[in-house]
Motif scaffolding. Structure first.
Motif, PDB file in Angstrom:
ATOM      1  N   PRO A 189       7.465  17.148  28.939  1.00 11.09           N
ATOM      2  CA  PRO A 189       7.166  16.723  27.444  1.00 11.09           C
ATOM      3  C   PRO A 189       7.902  15.372  26.976  1.00 11.09           C
ATOM      4  CG  PRO A 189       8.844  18.346  27.440  1.00 11.09           C
ATOM      5  CD  PRO A 189       8.305  18.076  29.188  1.00 11.09           C
ATOM      6  N   LEU A 190       7.314  14.806  26.224  1.00  8.74           N
ATOM      7  CA  LEU A 190       8.127  13.587  25.461  1.00  8.74           C
ATOM      8  C   LEU A 190       9.302  14.000  24.579  1.00  8.74           C
ATOM      9  CD1 LEU A 190       4.938  11.449  24.219  1.00  8.74           C
ATOM     10  CD2 LEU A 190       6.098  11.270  26.401  1.00  8.74           C
ATOM     11  N   VAL A 191      10.420  13.363  25.028  1.00  7.57           N
ATOM     12  CA  VAL A 191      11.573  13.453  24.613  1.00  7.57           C
ATOM     13  C   VAL A 191      12.208  12.214  23.831  1.00  7.57           C
ATOM     14  CG1 VAL A 191      14.073  14.033  24.898  1.00  7.57           C
ATOM     15  CG2 VAL A 191      12.135  15.327  26.223  1.00  7.57           C
ATOM     16  N   PRO A 192      12.392  12.348  22.475  1.00  8.45           N
ATOM     17  CA  PRO A 192      13.064  11.140  21.769  1.00  8.45           C
ATOM     18  C   PRO A 192      14.405  10.884  22.387  1.00  8.45           C
ATOM     19  CG  PRO A 192      12.853  13.164  20.210  1.00  8.45           C
ATOM     20  CD  PRO A 192      11.978  13.585  21.538  1.00  8.45           C
ATOM     21  N   GLU A 193      14.931   9.761  22.555  1.00 10.24           N
ATOM     22  CA  GLU A 193      16.135   9.319  22.902  1.00 10.24           C
ATOM     23  C   GLU A 193      16.570   8.004  22.532  1.00 10.24           C
ATOM     24  OE1 GLU A 193      18.255   9.138  27.415  1.00 10.24           O
ATOM     25  OE2 GLU A 193      16.344   8.966  26.991  1.00 10.24           O
ATOM     26  N   LYS A 194      17.918   7.992  21.979  1.00  7.12           N
ATOM     27  CA  LYS A 194      18.329   6.872  21.303  1.00  7.12           C
ATOM     28  C   LYS A 194      18.734   5.772  22.366  1.00  7.12           C
ATOM     29  CE  LYS A 194      20.414   9.345  17.267  1.00  7.12           C
ATOM     30  NZ  LYS A 194      21.570   9.659  16.793  1.00  7.12           N
ATOM     31  N   LEU A 195      18.277   4.503  22.050  1.00  3.02           N
ATOM     32  CA  LEU A 195      18.763   3.649  23.057  1.00  3.02           C
ATOM     33  C   LEU A 195      19.765   2.640  22.343  1.00  3.02           C
ATOM     34  CD1 LEU A 195      15.251   2.709  24.266  1.00  3.02           C
ATOM     35  CD2 LEU A 195      16.939   4.049  25.198  1.00  3.02           C
ATOM     36  N   PRO A 196      20.578   1.901  23.242  1.00  2.00           N
ATOM     37  CA  PRO A 196      20.664   2.256  24.530  1.00  2.00           C
ATOM     38  C   PRO A 196      21.366   3.340  24.991  1.00  2.00           C
ATOM     39  CG  PRO A 196      22.403   0.775  23.850  1.00  2.00           C
ATOM     40  CD  PRO A 196      21.616   0.840  22.750  1.00  2.00           C
ATOM     41  N   VAL A 197      21.160   3.806  26.124  1.00  2.41           N
ATOM     42  CA  VAL A 197      21.710   4.854  26.771  1.00  2.41           C
ATOM     43  C   VAL A 197      22.945   4.750  27.645  1.00  2.41           C
ATOM     44  CG1 VAL A 197      21.020   7.116  27.940  1.00  2.41           C
ATOM     45  CG2 VAL A 197      19.248   6.168  26.494  1.00  2.41           C
ATOM     46  N   ALA A 198      23.906   5.328  27.382  1.00  2.00           N
ATOM     47  CA  ALA A 198      25.219   5.266  28.474  1.00  2.00           C
ATOM     48  C   ALA A 198      24.883   5.926  29.426  1.00  2.00           C
ATOM     49  CB  ALA A 198      26.359   5.421  27.570  1.00  2.00           C
ATOM     50  N   ILE A 199      24.905   5.606  30.763  1.00  2.00           N
ATOM     51  CA  ILE A 199      24.702   6.184  31.905  1.00  2.00           C
ATOM     52  C   ILE A 199      26.023   5.740  32.760  1.00  2.00           C
ATOM     53  CG2 ILE A 199      23.559   6.329  34.123  1.00  2.00           C
ATOM     54  CD1 ILE A 199      21.107   5.316  32.874  1.00  2.00           C
ATOM     55  N   ARG A 200      26.634   6.855  33.463  1.00  2.00           N
ATOM     56  CA  ARG A 200      27.799   6.610  34.328  1.00  2.00           C
ATOM     57  C   ARG A 200      27.645   5.926  35.424  1.00  2.00           C
ATOM     58  NH1 ARG A 200      30.183  12.703  34.932  1.00  2.00           N
ATOM     59  NH2 ARG A 200      27.910  12.939  35.426  1.00  2.00           N
TER      60      ARG A 200
END
Length: 398
Positions: free
Chosen positions: A290-301
């Protein structure tokens, strides 16, 4: 002059070979489907050749019926145009219409006007709703065909009683015409009707299936007897094979559309293909999630990024790229520690002398470690990683 080493490309876009590996199964399936369709079309085209044609000896032809009628003194004449069929109608003639649904509305009306007062017999072979309103007023076709092929007469029509059971199972009909003979019923609805046309003594026979006219079915059940009696009641038989090339069809103002002329099998086949395509699209869409709304930018370890890239390298067996990335990063961190500008960190002429002076070690070993060939296996890659860590720790030691 110094040269700066560059990292190999780390693009994860599929190559042409990977694309072929992923899609060859689908392409093979489509190719097999196309080959099967062509084979079926060739087989069906061969079987359809001469269908219901009294001159054809094919299994679905009707030469055997014509020969049987000739032995009883009935002449058979084949016509392919509406004008010929209309001019042949008369009290001494049986007019058989092989495919009534191919006629346009105007052709049907003209044919009905010619046969209504002719005093002869008109036989309609498997007419559907498209032709019954004009050619057999008062008769309607049921939407559900007969599930049985061989049926019993169950009526008082002499021809049917003498023939007995016959392969008339096909389209089922109902009628409001008074005095009509309803024979060979299936689930309460007849598959053969005889509609009288007083006062001239003519009649119209509606036959729900063409099986009794086929060469390969004539010797089964009472098919031959029923065909002989229905078509041999007059000394002359006119066998009308409607054609789309008939001038009367081209000039008809009330003609049917192109889609009306397509066989129902093609329409249903196309619908099934659309359904299959929709199901395939739904299946592929569900695999993506499914499509998931996500805030950008995303912090990735950083550890996740390193682990993800490492897995990609391992999946592709890209030990050369992994080793190049490790060496490049190590050189970039070591250069400032030994007083070499970062811009010259990837130049052996600038970096190696400074490292040797700082460590008082063997420059040849450092060159092999920092600028050597890629490792040959996973164990060599792990050993290279440990040596680079040890080198960096040694340089950072006070």
């Amino acid at each position: 002059m110094t040269t700066e080493a560059t990292l190999p490309s780390t693009s994860v876009s599929p190559t042409a070979r990977q694309m072929w590996t992923r899609t060859r199964g689908i392409l093979l399936a489509l190719l097999l489907l196309l080959a099967a369709a062509v084979t079926i079309a060739v087989i069906r085209s061969g079987a359809e050749h001469g269908r219901l044609d009294p001159r054809s000896a094919d299994p679905y032809g009707s030469r055997a019926v014509a020969a049987l009628l000739a032995g009883h003194g009935v002449s058979t004449r084949v016509v392919t145009t509406l004008d010929e069929a209309r001019s042949a109608a008369g009290p001494e003639t049986t007019l058989l219409v092989a495919v009534p649904d191919l006629l346009t509305d105007r052709q049907q009306a003209r044919l009905q006007a010619a046969t209504a007062a002719s005093g002869g017999r008109t036989v309609l072979v498997a007419p559907g709703t498209a032709s019954l309103d004009k050619l057999a007023p008062g008769v309607t076709a049921d939407a559900a065909p007969s599930l049985e092929t061989t049926l019993s007469p169950a009526c008082s029509l002499p021809a049917a009683r003498r023939a007995g059971s016959a392969d008339t199972g096909g389209i089922r009909y109902s009628t409001v015409v008074h005095g009509a003979d309803s024979c060979y019923p299936s689930d309460g609805l007849p598959t053969l009707l005889r509609i009288p046309q007083p006062p001239d003594g003519g009649d119209t026979v509606v036959l729900g299936a063409p099986d009794i006219l086929y060469n390969d079915r004539l010797d089964e059940q009472g098919n031959a007897s029923l065909a002989l009696q229905l078509l041999g009641s007059r000394p002359h038989l006119v066998w009308y094979l409607p054609s789309l090339s008939d001038d009367s069809a081209a000039s008809a103002t009330g003609g049917r559309s192109f889609f009306d002329l397509l066989p129902s099998g093609w329409i249903w086949g196309t619908l099934q293909l659309f359904i299959a395509a929709a199901l395939a699209a739904l299946w592929r869409a569900r695999r993506l999630g499914p499509l998931v709304p996500e805030k950008l930018p995303v912090a990735i370890r950083a550890s996740e990024t390193v682990e993800g890239r490492a897995r990609l390298y391992r999946k592709a067996n890209a030990r050369d790229r992994a080793a190049a990335a490790l060496r490049s990063t190590t050189r970039t961190r070591l250069a400032p520690l030994v007083g070499v500008p970062v811009a010259q960190a990837h130049s052996p002429e600038a970096l190696l002398p400074a490292l040797s002076a700082h460590l008082h070690g063997d420059g040849q070993a450092l060159e092999s470690l920092l600028f050597g060939p890629p490792p040959g296996d996973d164990a060599a890659l792990i050993s290279l990683t440990e040596q680079l860590d040890a080198l960096e720790s040694e340089v950072r030691r006070p």
